[in-house]
Design a protein around this motif. Sequence first.
Motif, PDB file in Angstrom:
ATOM      1  N   LEU A  62       0.858  -1.167   0.000  1.00 45.93           N
ATOM      2  CA  LEU A  62       0.000   0.000   0.000  1.00 45.93           C
ATOM      3  C   LEU A  62       0.903   1.229   0.000  1.00 45.93           C
ATOM      4  CD1 LEU A  62      -2.885   1.134   0.186  1.00 45.93           C
ATOM      5  CD2 LEU A  62      -2.652   1.061   2.668  1.00 45.93           C
ATOM      6  N   GLY A  63       0.909   1.938  -1.111  1.00 47.00           N
ATOM      7  CA  GLY A  63       1.789   3.103  -1.244  1.00 47.00           C
ATOM      8  C   GLY A  63       3.244   2.658  -1.080  1.00 47.00           C
ATOM      9  N   PRO A  64       4.014   3.353  -0.204  1.00 48.34           N
ATOM     10  CA  PRO A  64       5.417   2.981  -0.028  1.00 48.34           C
ATOM     11  C   PRO A  64       5.627   1.863   1.014  1.00 48.34           C
ATOM     12  CG  PRO A  64       4.978   5.036   1.129  1.00 48.34           C
ATOM     13  CD  PRO A  64       3.705   4.633   0.459  1.00 48.34           C
ATOM     14  N   TRP A  65       4.526   1.269   1.498  1.00 51.68           N
ATOM     15  CA  TRP A  65       4.637   0.241   2.535  1.00 51.68           C
ATOM     16  C   TRP A  65       4.381  -1.143   1.959  1.00 51.68           C
ATOM     17  CZ3 TRP A  65       2.293   4.941   3.489  1.00 51.68           C
ATOM     18  CH2 TRP A  65       2.914   5.728   4.463  1.00 51.68           C
ATOM     19  N   ALA A  66       5.148  -2.092   2.474  1.00 55.63           N
ATOM     20  CA  ALA A  66       4.964  -3.493   2.094  1.00 55.63           C
ATOM     21  C   ALA A  66       4.942  -4.320   3.372  1.00 55.63           C
ATOM     22  CB  ALA A  66       6.092  -3.958   1.187  1.00 55.63           C
ATOM     23  N   ASN A  67       3.913  -5.125   3.530  1.00 52.39           N
ATOM     24  CA  ASN A  67       3.770  -5.994   4.699  1.00 52.39           C
ATOM     25  C   ASN A  67       3.694  -7.437   4.230  1.00 52.39           C
ATOM     26  OD1 ASN A  67       3.440  -3.755   6.524  1.00 52.39           O
ATOM     27  ND2 ASN A  67       1.357  -3.547   5.728  1.00 52.39           N
ATOM     28  N   SER A  68       4.329  -8.326   4.987  1.00 56.55           N
ATOM     29  CA  SER A  68       4.300  -9.734   4.637  1.00 56.55           C
ATOM     30  C   SER A  68       4.279 -10.574   5.905  1.00 56.55           C
ATOM     31  CB  SER A  68       5.512 -10.102   3.780  1.00 56.55           C
ATOM     32  OG  SER A  68       5.397 -11.430   3.337  1.00 56.55           O
ATOM     33  N   THR A  69       3.504 -11.669   5.855  1.00 57.43           N
ATOM     34  CA  THR A  69       3.387 -12.579   6.996  1.00 57.43           C
ATOM     35  C   THR A  69       3.610 -13.998   6.506  1.00 57.43           C
ATOM     36  OG1 THR A  69       1.767 -11.130   8.039  1.00 57.43           O
ATOM     37  CG2 THR A  69       1.841 -13.388   8.825  1.00 57.43           C
ATOM     38  N   ILE A  70       4.377 -14.766   7.290  1.00 56.32           N
ATOM     39  CA  ILE A  70       4.592 -16.182   6.987  1.00 56.32           C
ATOM     40  C   ILE A  70       4.064 -16.990   8.160  1.00 56.32           C
ATOM     41  CG2 ILE A  70       6.945 -16.254   7.936  1.00 56.32           C
ATOM     42  CD1 ILE A  70       7.635 -18.217   5.618  1.00 56.32           C
ATOM     43  N   SER A  71       3.366 -18.088   7.850  1.00 56.63           N
ATOM     44  CA  SER A  71       2.831 -18.976   8.874  1.00 56.63           C
ATOM     45  C   SER A  71       3.426 -20.358   8.689  1.00 56.63           C
ATOM     46  CB  SER A  71       1.305 -19.078   8.760  1.00 56.63           C
ATOM     47  OG  SER A  71       0.725 -17.806   8.914  1.00 56.63           O
ATOM     48  N   LEU A  72       3.914 -20.930   9.789  1.00 62.88           N
ATOM     49  CA  LEU A  72       4.469 -22.288   9.765  1.00 62.88           C
ATOM     50  C   LEU A  72       3.558 -23.173  10.592  1.00 62.88           C
ATOM     51  CD1 LEU A  72       7.056 -20.267   9.631  1.00 62.88           C
ATOM     52  CD2 LEU A  72       8.318 -22.344  10.047  1.00 62.88           C
ATOM     53  N   THR A  73       3.011 -24.223   9.965  1.00 66.15           N
ATOM     54  CA  THR A  73       2.094 -25.103  10.685  1.00 66.15           C
ATOM     55  C   THR A  73       2.818 -26.290  11.313  1.00 66.15           C
ATOM     56  OG1 THR A  73       1.596 -26.237   8.615  1.00 66.15           O
ATOM     57  CG2 THR A  73       0.090 -24.484   9.301  1.00 66.15           C
ATOM     58  N   GLU A  74       4.034 -26.577  10.859  1.00 67.20           N
ATOM     59  CA  GLU A  74       4.801 -27.697  11.423  1.00 67.20           C
ATOM     60  C   GLU A  74       5.972 -27.158  12.237  1.00 67.20           C
ATOM     61  OE1 GLU A  74       6.052 -30.305   8.312  1.00 67.20           O
ATOM     62  OE2 GLU A  74       4.011 -30.733   7.662  1.00 67.20           O
ATOM     63  N   GLU A  75       6.480 -28.021  13.132  1.00 71.37           N
ATOM     64  CA  GLU A  75       7.644 -27.643  13.952  1.00 71.37           C
ATOM     65  C   GLU A  75       8.853 -27.413  13.047  1.00 71.37           C
ATOM     66  OE1 GLU A  75       8.424 -28.053  17.570  1.00 71.37           O
ATOM     67  OE2 GLU A  75       6.287 -28.007  18.000  1.00 71.37           O
ATOM     68  N   PRO A  76       9.566 -26.315  13.233  1.00 75.08           N
ATOM     69  CA  PRO A  76      10.767 -26.099  12.426  1.00 75.08           C
ATOM     70  C   PRO A  76      11.903 -27.014  12.888  1.00 75.08           C
ATOM     71  CG  PRO A  76      10.529 -24.352  14.038  1.00 75.08           C
ATOM     72  CD  PRO A  76       9.312 -25.222  14.160  1.00 75.08           C
ATOM     73  N   GLU A  77      12.832 -27.243  11.991  1.00 75.61           N
ATOM     74  CA  GLU A  77      14.015 -28.026  12.361  1.00 75.61           C
ATOM     75  C   GLU A  77      14.854 -27.205  13.327  1.00 75.61           C
ATOM     76  OE1 GLU A  77      16.319 -29.515   9.090  1.00 75.61           O
ATOM     77  OE2 GLU A  77      14.506 -29.923   7.929  1.00 75.61           O
ATOM     78  N   MET A  78      15.606 -27.906  14.167  1.00 73.95           N
ATOM     79  CA  MET A  78      16.459 -27.256  15.161  1.00 73.95           C
ATOM     80  C   MET A  78      17.465 -26.344  14.461  1.00 73.95           C
ATOM     81  SD  MET A  78      17.215 -27.244  18.367  1.00 73.95           S
ATOM     82  CE  MET A  78      18.483 -27.223  19.578  1.00 73.95           C
ATOM     83  N   GLY A  79      17.509 -25.067  14.852  1.00 74.31           N
ATOM     84  CA  GLY A  79      18.485 -24.122  14.314  1.00 74.31           C
ATOM     85  C   GLY A  79      18.155 -23.592  12.923  1.00 74.31           C
ATOM     86  N   MET A  80      16.920 -23.812  12.441  1.00 75.53           N
ATOM     87  CA  MET A  80      16.519 -23.324  11.111  1.00 75.53           C
ATOM     88  C   MET A  80      16.454 -21.795  11.145  1.00 75.53           C
ATOM     89  SD  MET A  80      15.492 -24.081   7.994  1.00 75.53           S
ATOM     90  CE  MET A  80      14.906 -25.756   7.971  1.00 75.53           C
ATOM     91  N   ARG A  81      16.949 -21.156  10.072  1.00 75.79           N
ATOM     92  CA  ARG A  81      16.920 -19.696   9.979  1.00 75.79           C
ATOM     93  C   ARG A  81      15.809 -19.267   9.028  1.00 75.79           C
ATOM     94  NH1 ARG A  81      20.201 -16.746  12.692  1.00 75.79           N
ATOM     95  NH2 ARG A  81      22.174 -17.586  13.368  1.00 75.79           N
ATOM     96  N   LEU A  82      15.075 -18.250   9.473  1.00 77.96           N
ATOM     97  CA  LEU A  82      14.018 -17.649   8.668  1.00 77.96           C
ATOM     98  C   LEU A  82      14.478 -16.226   8.391  1.00 77.96           C
ATOM     99  CD1 LEU A  82      11.109 -18.054   7.604  1.00 77.96           C
ATOM    100  CD2 LEU A  82      10.290 -17.211   9.789  1.00 77.96           C
ATOM    101  N   LEU A  83      14.434 -15.805   7.116  1.00 80.83           N
ATOM    102  CA  LEU A  83      14.919 -14.478   6.749  1.00 80.83           C
ATOM    103  C   LEU A  83      13.798 -13.723   6.039  1.00 80.83           C
ATOM    104  CD1 LEU A  83      17.751 -12.847   6.509  1.00 80.83           C
ATOM    105  CD2 LEU A  83      17.554 -13.465   4.119  1.00 80.83           C
ATOM    106  N   CYS A  84      13.557 -12.501   6.494  1.00 78.36           N
ATOM    107  CA  CYS A  84      12.573 -11.628   5.865  1.00 78.36           C
ATOM    108  C   CYS A  84      13.375 -10.511   5.188  1.00 78.36           C
ATOM    109  CB  CYS A  84      11.634 -11.069   6.929  1.00 78.36           C
ATOM    110  SG  CYS A  84      10.430  -9.909   6.290  1.00 78.36           S
ATOM    111  N   GLU A  85      13.234 -10.367   3.881  1.00 78.49           N
ATOM    112  CA  GLU A  85      14.059  -9.417   3.127  1.00 78.49           C
ATOM    113  C   GLU A  85      13.167  -8.455   2.340  1.00 78.49           C
ATOM    114  OE1 GLU A  85      17.878 -10.280   0.536  1.00 78.49           O
ATOM    115  OE2 GLU A  85      16.053 -10.738  -0.587  1.00 78.49           O
ATOM    116  N   GLY A  86      13.393  -7.156   2.574  1.00 75.81           N
ATOM    117  CA  GLY A  86      12.701  -6.123   1.800  1.00 75.81           C
ATOM    118  C   GLY A  86      13.722  -5.454   0.893  1.00 75.81           C
ATOM    119  N   LYS A  87      13.331  -5.260  -0.396  1.00 74.91           N
ATOM    120  CA  LYS A  87      14.319  -4.753  -1.334  1.00 74.91           C
ATOM    121  C   LYS A  87      13.652  -3.877  -2.395  1.00 74.91           C
ATOM    122  CE  LYS A  87      16.588  -8.263  -3.468  1.00 74.91           C
ATOM    123  NZ  LYS A  87      17.321  -9.118  -4.350  1.00 74.91           N
ATOM    124  N   ASN A  88      14.337  -2.771  -2.701  1.00 76.05           N
ATOM    125  CA  ASN A  88      13.969  -1.975  -3.872  1.00 76.05           C
ATOM    126  C   ASN A  88      15.264  -1.605  -4.586  1.00 76.05           C
ATOM    127  OD1 ASN A  88      15.016   0.242  -2.506  1.00 76.05           O
ATOM    128  ND2 ASN A  88      13.032   1.218  -2.130  1.00 76.05           N
TER     129      ASN A  88
END
Length: 197
Positions: A62-88
């Motif tokens: 919306l305009g200059p804003w960007a929103n994002s959501t991720i949902s995980l329904t299963e248990e993540p693996e031990m030490g798993m990294r999740l990265l959220c990246e915004g880029k222009n």
Amino acid sequence: MLPLLQLVPAKLLNSSCSLEKTLQCSCSFHGIPTPSVQWWMGGVPVGVDGMDGSLQVTSTMLGPWANSTISLTEEPEMGMRLLCEGKNQNGTHALSILLMSRKSSLASQAFVKGLIQGAIYAGIVIALLFLCLLPLIVKHIRKKQAKKAAAIQAKKSSKVRASQELEMSLKPEEPGKPIVATFSESQILEKQDKRAS
């Protein structure tokens, strides 16, 4: 003529994660032009606005804003990294989240519980050891105090005797008057011998 828009690099404004039935993480970016948001899980990009088995990504702009959501329904693996990246075209901003499984948190809870129990047991052992040693400590302290008191008493007695002897030796002897002093037996006999002669 149209006003020139100032270009702004992508910047992370807000992020959050919550865990209820599923793990949900959100990122909000601002920038001109509007940043695109990409999620990465374990170094692999996650599809936008889609479901991938245990993952669901939802993004809005919306305009200059960007929103994002991720949902995980299963248990993540031990030490798993999740990265959220915004880029222009003017820059990139990212947030890295280290995911831990609930099982690993149980292991750490068990470790903390064991650590606390160990500290409590150590405290009990130290208290019992102190209670066992207490009579010896008290005996040692009393012995020291008795020695000190005896030394003070002996010092005081010798000073009193010495001052009495000095006082008696300075008094002139009056004939026919008995002398009362704290002398040793040999000193008393010597004085009687002197009078007799």
